[in-house]
Design a protein around this motif. Structure first.
Motif, mmCIF file in Angstrom:
data_model
loop_
_atom_site.group_PDB
_atom_site.id
_atom_site.type_symbol
_atom_site.label_atom_id
_atom_site.label_comp_id
_atom_site.label_asym_id
_atom_site.label_seq_id
_atom_site.Cartn_x
_atom_site.Cartn_y
_atom_site.Cartn_z
ATOM 1 N N SER A 258 0.842 -1.205 0.000
ATOM 2 C CA SER A 258 0.000 0.000 0.000
ATOM 3 C C SER A 258 0.871 1.247 0.000
ATOM 4 O O SER A 258 1.930 1.286 0.616
ATOM 5 C CB SER A 258 -0.966 -0.014 1.183
ATOM 6 O OG SER A 258 -0.282 0.293 2.351
ATOM 7 N N SER A 260 0.346 5.260 0.702
ATOM 8 C CA SER A 260 -0.625 6.267 1.146
ATOM 9 C C SER A 260 0.019 7.638 1.227
ATOM 10 O O SER A 260 1.222 7.767 1.462
ATOM 11 C CB SER A 260 -1.233 5.864 2.493
ATOM 12 O OG SER A 260 -0.240 5.378 3.332
ATOM 13 N N ASN A 315 -7.352 7.762 2.794
ATOM 14 C CA ASN A 315 -6.368 7.554 3.857
ATOM 15 C C ASN A 315 -6.849 8.318 5.094
ATOM 16 O O ASN A 315 -7.519 9.329 4.984
ATOM 17 C CB ASN A 315 -5.008 8.090 3.369
ATOM 18 C CG ASN A 315 -3.898 7.789 4.343
ATOM 19 O OD1 ASN A 315 -3.868 6.710 4.937
ATOM 20 N ND2 ASN A 315 -2.987 8.733 4.520
ATOM 21 N N LYS A 321 -5.091 6.167 -0.368
ATOM 22 C CA LYS A 321 -4.275 4.985 -0.108
ATOM 23 C C LYS A 321 -4.534 3.987 -1.236
ATOM 24 O O LYS A 321 -5.687 3.561 -1.436
ATOM 25 C CB LYS A 321 -4.710 4.397 1.225
ATOM 26 C CG LYS A 321 -3.881 3.248 1.711
ATOM 27 C CD LYS A 321 -4.493 2.784 3.017
ATOM 28 C CE LYS A 321 -3.547 1.992 3.852
ATOM 29 N NZ LYS A 321 -4.121 1.708 5.164
#
Ligand code: ADP
Length: 331
Positions: A258, A260, A315, A321
């Motif tokens: 991920s 973000s 996010n 994100k």
């Protein structure tokens, strides 16, 4: 959206289709009315004929009821067929309308792409030319020279990344980029690549890495690199100077990567669209950020070609994100 399409040509509009639709509908209603009217006239004539030939027949009322029933049946038949026809007509126009809307959106995206690609190629080239001319014509102190070289290199980098992405899209779409999977230590690969590419952001504390060790997967290294770089570059570009976090962790049989940021974020309606080819939020005429709208399209292509998924969510406390899920090598 403005009123001009691909290469500034006037875009086709849809009113002709609507006029045609309304005309067909009125025409059909008129024919339906005429048919019902004609049937009623025939019914009346037959009735008069019946009464004229056998005015006192005991079966007259039975024959009359028979004629009435036939008339009702024909009226229902015309109305039923009519309803089916209207339904098909509406369905047809709805799908025509949908494809016109799709064509218009594509034309808008192509226009945006052409504008952005022209700008994206032209501005770093112009800057590099200016730096080189300055270096050639003036006697500059060493420190100033270094600065100009660094700026020229940065712009060359930008051009290189853009051309690389364009070539990759072309290759992947035409099947000229076969995904070659090898066993990759994703943890080490992402860690090394991030340190190499984003050294400045990591050292300044803007970018944080949380890479769990020992994640191994069967992947195409080049595709994985493109996924990470496109997502991280976007986080820097749209992250409004806020913190960026790259997280790599295992999740059952998959691993999750991920990226973000704490930027403006992405509104709900745009969350699907941003993965489309050439799609950029807003209009090119008023847009501030640089880009071409192919980065996320490429990321999605690469993720899906390797059996993974990509999604985007808000996010916390702000920003967006991007979450990539790809299968790991089961141990
Ligand atoms: P580009 O950045 O060249 O426009 P991308 O395909 O990478 O193309 O992104 C498409 C669009 O998605 C961008 O124009 C931007 O509007 C939006 N976007 C991408 N990443 C982010 C992000 N991290 N935060 C906010 N918006 C984003």
């Amino acid at each position: 959206m403005n009123n001009r399409g691909w290469l500034g040509m006037k875009r086709p509009r849809a009113p002709l289709v609507y006029v045609l639709g309304i005309y067909v509908f009125i025409q059909f209603s008129w024919w339906a009315f005429m048919l019902v009217d004609l049937n009623a006239e025939i019914h009346q004539l037959r009735l008069e004929q019946l009464i004229a030939f056998a005015p006192f027949s005991p079966e007259l009322h039975i024959q009359k009821a028979d004629l009435d029933e036939k008339l009702t049946m024909r009226i229902w038949m015309v109305l039923g067929e009519g309803a089916v026809f209207v339904f098909i007509l509406i369905l047809g126009f709805w799908s025509v309308q949908k494809s016109i809307a799709k064509e218009l959106a594509l034309a808008e995206q192509q226009k945006n792409f052409l504008l952005s690609i022209t700008h994206e190629l032209k501005s770093p080239l112009a800057a590099i030319k200016l730096f080189l001319q300055t270096l050639q014509t003036r006697k500059l102190p060493e420190e100033k020279k270094e600065q100009l070289y660094a700026k020229a290199l940065l712009d060359t980098d930008r051009l290189e990344k853009l051309i690389e992405n364009l070539l990759l899209v072309n290759k992947v779409e035409s099947g000229g980029f076969p995904i070659t999977k090898t066993e990759v230590d994703v943890s080490s690969f992402v860690l090394e690549m991030a340190h190499h590419t984003y050294q400045k952001q990591i050292e300044s504390g803007r970018m944080e890495l949380e890479i769990h060790p020992g994640i191994v997967a069967n992947l195409d290294q080049m595709a994985l690199q493109s996924i990470v770089i496109n997502l991280a570059d976007n986080a820097i570009k749209y992250g409004a100077e806020g913190k960026i976090k790259i997280l790599l962790d295992k999740s059952f049989d998959d691993f999750v990567l991920s990226v973000s940021d704490e930027g403006v974020g992405i509104v709900k309606e745009e969350k699907e669209k941003i993965f489309e080819r050439f799609y950029r939020e807003g209009n090119e005429d008023v847009r501030k950020t640089k880009g071409t709208g192919i980065g996320l399209y490429l990321v999605k292509l690469f993720v899906e070609k390797q059996g993974g998924t990509i999604s985007v969510e808000d996010n916390i406390p702000r920003g967006s994100k991007f979450i990539v899920r790809l299968p790991t090598v089961s141990s």
